[in-house]
Design an enzyme around this catalytic site. Structure first.
Site, short mmCIF file in Angstrom:
data_model
loop_
_atom_site.label_atom_id
_atom_site.label_comp_id
_atom_site.label_asym_id
_atom_site.label_seq_id
_atom_site.Cartn_x
_atom_site.Cartn_y
_atom_site.Cartn_z
N ARG A 22 34.10 31.62 42.43
CA ARG A 22 33.59 32.98 42.20
C ARG A 22 32.28 33.22 42.93
O ARG A 22 31.94 34.34 43.28
CB ARG A 22 33.35 33.22 40.70
CG ARG A 22 34.61 33.20 39.85
CD ARG A 22 34.28 33.72 38.45
NE ARG A 22 35.32 33.41 37.49
CZ ARG A 22 36.41 34.14 37.28
NH1 ARG A 22 36.60 35.24 37.98
NH2 ARG A 22 37.30 33.79 36.38
N GLU A 74 37.16 47.19 38.52
CA GLU A 74 38.06 46.02 38.60
C GLU A 74 37.78 45.25 39.88
O GLU A 74 37.34 45.83 40.87
CB GLU A 74 39.51 46.52 38.67
CG GLU A 74 40.21 46.61 37.33
CD GLU A 74 40.97 45.33 37.00
OE1 GLU A 74 40.52 44.24 37.44
OE2 GLU A 74 41.99 45.42 36.33
N ASP A 75 38.11 43.97 39.88
CA ASP A 75 38.00 43.18 41.11
C ASP A 75 39.17 43.46 42.04
O ASP A 75 39.01 43.72 43.22
CB ASP A 75 37.91 41.67 40.80
CG ASP A 75 39.01 41.18 39.87
OD1 ASP A 75 39.82 42.00 39.38
OD2 ASP A 75 39.07 39.96 39.62
N ASP A 118 46.64 44.12 41.40
CA ASP A 118 47.79 43.42 41.97
C ASP A 118 49.04 44.18 41.50
O ASP A 118 49.43 45.17 42.12
CB ASP A 118 47.73 41.98 41.46
CG ASP A 118 48.80 41.07 42.04
OD1 ASP A 118 49.56 41.50 42.91
OD2 ASP A 118 48.89 39.90 41.62
N THR A 119 49.69 43.77 40.43
CA THR A 119 50.82 44.54 39.91
C THR A 119 50.35 45.85 39.28
O THR A 119 51.09 46.82 39.21
CB THR A 119 51.58 43.75 38.82
OG1 THR A 119 50.70 43.52 37.72
CG2 THR A 119 52.10 42.44 39.35
N THR A 172 47.43 45.16 34.38
CA THR A 172 46.14 45.13 33.69
C THR A 172 45.58 46.54 33.57
O THR A 172 45.06 46.95 32.53
CB THR A 172 45.15 44.23 34.47
OG1 THR A 172 45.76 42.97 34.69
CG2 THR A 172 43.84 44.06 33.73
N PHE A 177 46.81 35.63 48.09
CA PHE A 177 45.90 35.34 46.99
C PHE A 177 44.51 35.13 47.56
O PHE A 177 44.32 34.37 48.51
CB PHE A 177 46.36 34.08 46.23
CG PHE A 177 45.60 33.88 44.96
CD1 PHE A 177 45.97 34.54 43.80
CD2 PHE A 177 44.49 33.04 44.92
CE1 PHE A 177 45.26 34.38 42.61
CE2 PHE A 177 43.77 32.86 43.74
CZ PHE A 177 44.16 33.52 42.60
N GLY A 216 36.23 38.77 36.83
CA GLY A 216 36.30 38.94 38.28
C GLY A 216 35.40 40.00 38.87
O GLY A 216 34.98 39.90 40.02
N LYS A 242 46.40 45.56 46.19
CA LYS A 242 47.58 45.05 46.90
C LYS A 242 48.71 46.05 46.72
O LYS A 242 49.57 45.86 45.85
CB LYS A 242 48.01 43.70 46.30
CG LYS A 242 46.99 42.58 46.40
CD LYS A 242 47.56 41.31 45.77
CE LYS A 242 46.57 40.18 45.81
NZ LYS A 242 47.07 38.97 45.09
N ASP A 260 38.37 34.21 41.34
CA ASP A 260 38.47 32.77 41.13
C ASP A 260 39.84 32.20 41.49
O ASP A 260 40.82 32.94 41.63
CB ASP A 260 38.21 32.43 39.66
CG ASP A 260 39.40 32.84 38.77
OD1 ASP A 260 39.87 33.99 38.92
OD2 ASP A 260 39.86 32.01 37.98
P1 5GP Z 1 47.52 42.76 37.76
O1 5GP Z 1 47.57 43.05 36.29
O2 5GP Z 1 47.12 43.96 38.58
O3 5GP Z 1 48.79 42.14 38.26
O4 5GP Z 1 46.45 41.63 37.96
C1 5GP Z 1 45.10 41.93 37.94
C2 5GP Z 1 44.25 40.70 37.76
O5 5GP Z 1 44.85 39.52 38.29
C3 5GP Z 1 42.96 40.88 38.52
O6 5GP Z 1 41.98 41.53 37.75
C4 5GP Z 1 42.59 39.45 38.86
O7 5GP Z 1 41.87 38.88 37.81
C5 5GP Z 1 43.91 38.75 39.01
N1 5GP Z 1 44.34 38.70 40.42
C6 5GP Z 1 45.31 39.41 41.04
N2 5GP Z 1 45.40 39.09 42.34
C7 5GP Z 1 44.47 38.14 42.56
C8 5GP Z 1 44.05 37.42 43.72
O8 5GP Z 1 44.54 37.55 44.86
N3 5GP Z 1 43.01 36.54 43.54
C9 5GP Z 1 42.42 36.32 42.34
N4 5GP Z 1 41.43 35.44 42.29
N5 5GP Z 1 42.77 37.00 41.23
C10 5GP Z 1 43.79 37.89 41.34
#
Ligand code: 5GP
Length: 169
Positions: free
Chosen positions: A160, A94-95, A98-99, A102, A147, A40, A126, A154
């Site tokens: 992308r 990072e792109d 979210d939580t 990662t 999202f 991403g 977020k 993606d």
């Molecule tokens: P986390 O571990 O913070 O919950 O998730 C991180 C990863 O989930 C990001 O690096 C990304 O790849 C994916 N992700 C989380 N939210 C989104 C979103 O709104 N759109 C997309 N395309 N990917 C997301």
């Protein structure tokens, strides 16, 4: 699929220039190892490093965690770094956070390898969804729980290439 544009090319470029300036100031006199989290962050990284006026080495780590629009909560390394990070100023790029699971996973893994410093820059964040232990050091834009796709992000490996960021409705 219905989408709603959130950030266009010029808004993204303007914000990345500001992030680059901030990072340049914060690392004055130091060199940096930028670690781009694939897939991403590949487009964001390419634009960001060109706004950082400091000696930069770039490496990539491949991760997979999402299926469709749902986080699986399981982070998998699909390809590891080639650079050694011991004693280096590491900036993880990072792109989107979210939580933050990662990010926690990456911080733990990288801390074990003894970097000189470890910071994180994410294009999007977020805050309402965050469950992670430590905050992100540099954030491009904060969004709600929607999202989003485009500019590297993606939906099942598509979209992308879009030059802008859009919300999937
Ligand atoms: P986390 O571990 O913070 O919950 O998730 C991180 C990863 O989930 C990001 O690096 C990304 O790849 C994916 N992700 C989380 N939210 C989104 C979103 O709104 N759109 C997309 N395309 N990917 C997301």
């Amino acid at each position: 699929m219905k989408t709603r544009p959130l950030f266009d090319e010029s808004a993204i470029a303007k914000r990345i220039k500001e992030l680059g300036e901030q990072i340049t100031r914060d690392y004055a006199g130091e060199s940096l190892l930028v670690v781009s989290v694939l897939k991403g962050a590949f487009i964001f990284t390419a634009d960001l490093v060109r706004q950082i006026k400091a000696p930069v080495e770039i490496d990539f780590i491949g991760l997979a965690s999402y299926e469709g629009t749902q986080s699986t909560g399981h982070v998998r390394i699909t390809s590891d770094l080639s650079a050694k990070i011991e004693g280096r100023n590491v900036l993880l790029v990072e792109d989107i956070v979210d939580t933050g699971k990662t990010l926690d996973f990456l911080r733990d893994m990288f801390s074990l390898r003894n970097p000189k410093s470890l910071r994180v820059c994410s294009l999007l964040s977020k805050p309402e969804a965050h469950q992670m232990r430590t905050p992100v050091d540099y954030v491009g834009f904060e969004i709600t729980r929607e999202f989003v796709i485009g500019y590297g992000l993606d939906l099942d490996q598509r979209y992308r290439e879009l030059p802008y960021i859009a919300q999937v409705l």
